[in-house]
Design an enzyme around this catalytic site. Structure first.
Site, PDB file in Angstrom:
ATOM      1  N   HIS A  24       0.731  -1.329  -0.380  1.00 55.83           N
ATOM      2  CA  HIS A  24      -0.331   0.167   0.270  1.00 55.83           C
ATOM      3  C   HIS A  24       0.510   0.775   0.406  1.00 55.83           C
ATOM      4  O   HIS A  24       2.178   1.229   0.526  1.00 55.83           O
ATOM      5  CB  HIS A  24      -0.965   0.032   1.181  1.00 55.83           C
ATOM      6  CG  HIS A  24      -1.873   0.880   0.821  1.00 55.83           C
ATOM      7  ND1 HIS A  24      -2.864   1.129   0.033  1.00 55.83           N
ATOM      8  CD2 HIS A  24      -1.905   2.149   1.576  1.00 55.83           C
ATOM      9  CE1 HIS A  24      -3.381   1.928   0.752  1.00 55.83           C
ATOM     10  NE2 HIS A  24      -2.856   2.738   1.325  1.00 55.83           N
ATOM     11  N   HIS A  36      -3.333   9.169   1.214  1.00 59.23           N
ATOM     12  CA  HIS A  36      -3.982   7.598   1.029  1.00 59.23           C
ATOM     13  C   HIS A  36      -4.448   7.728   0.053  1.00 59.23           C
ATOM     14  O   HIS A  36      -5.688   7.638   0.568  1.00 59.23           O
ATOM     15  CB  HIS A  36      -3.373   6.861   1.610  1.00 59.23           C
ATOM     16  CG  HIS A  36      -3.819   6.393   2.723  1.00 59.23           C
ATOM     17  ND1 HIS A  36      -4.516   4.955   2.860  1.00 59.23           N
ATOM     18  CD2 HIS A  36      -4.512   7.149   3.498  1.00 59.23           C
ATOM     19  CE1 HIS A  36      -4.954   5.110   3.808  1.00 59.23           C
ATOM     20  NE2 HIS A  36      -5.014   6.185   4.524  1.00 59.23           N
ATOM     21  N   CYS A 114      -3.521   2.581  -5.542  1.00 59.65           N
ATOM     22  CA  CYS A 114      -2.744   3.769  -4.193  1.00 59.65           C
ATOM     23  C   CYS A 114      -1.336   4.080  -4.931  1.00 59.65           C
ATOM     24  O   CYS A 114      -0.973   5.193  -4.578  1.00 59.65           O
ATOM     25  CB  CYS A 114      -3.187   3.020  -3.304  1.00 59.65           C
ATOM     26  SG  CYS A 114      -1.790   1.320  -2.992  1.00 59.65           S
TER      27      CYS A 114
END
Length: 159
Positions: A24, A36, A114
């Protein structure tokens, strides 16, 4: 790799968080916070399974404490494209990231994830190495299977 002292983090840094099976990505904006792209409940568990099966989803840009986003996962600063793409000035990166907070955006595992988000904000470049690497592995596997089939057919034709 691991937890990093806040003093070592600089605004605009890319943070790579190692989750089981994927990474991530977040942008450090200062004072222990990151921005994010994530689903409403973060992209883990059932949310991740839903996104992977459907291919598209909506996601939201959040500003949260890095300690909350990373949880017990390892993480590191990874400004891996700085040699290839000059990063924007840190103040501009933070401004661009924070102006997206609260916005709902499309999420697609292969074209709008992301990692695409943080690279676009830091460098102005829409890219995800995870997608590229996964595609490369799949194509290598397909090519390998194709070569195995050709070898088998060649052996059968000789006999």
């Amino acid at each position: 790799m691991g937890t990093i002292a806040s003093a070592e983090l600089k605004p605009g840094d890319l943070i790579e968080i190692f989750r089981p099976g994927y990474q991530h990505w977040a942008l450090y904006v200062g004072d222990g916070y990151v921005v994010h792209l994530t689903s409403a409940g973060d992209i883990t568990g059932a949310a991740l399974a839903n996104i992977m099966s459907s291919g598209t989803e909506r996601a939201i840009v959040k500003k949260e404490l890095l300690s909350k986003v990373a949880g017990k996962c390892m993480y590191r600063v990874n400004n891996k494209h700085d040699r290839e793409y000059p990063p924007l000035p840190p103040r501009e990166i933070v401004r661009r990231a924070e102006e997206k907070v609260g916005q709902e955006m499309p999420y697609n595992l292969t074209s709008d994830n992301c990692e695409h988000f943080v690279n676009k904000v830091r460098y102005g470049v829409h890219r995800s190495d995870q997608v590229y690497q996964a595609t490369e592995l799949i194509l290598t596997g397909i090519l390998g299977m194709g070569l195995a089939v050709i070898r088998t057919l060649t052996r059968v034709q000789r006999n």
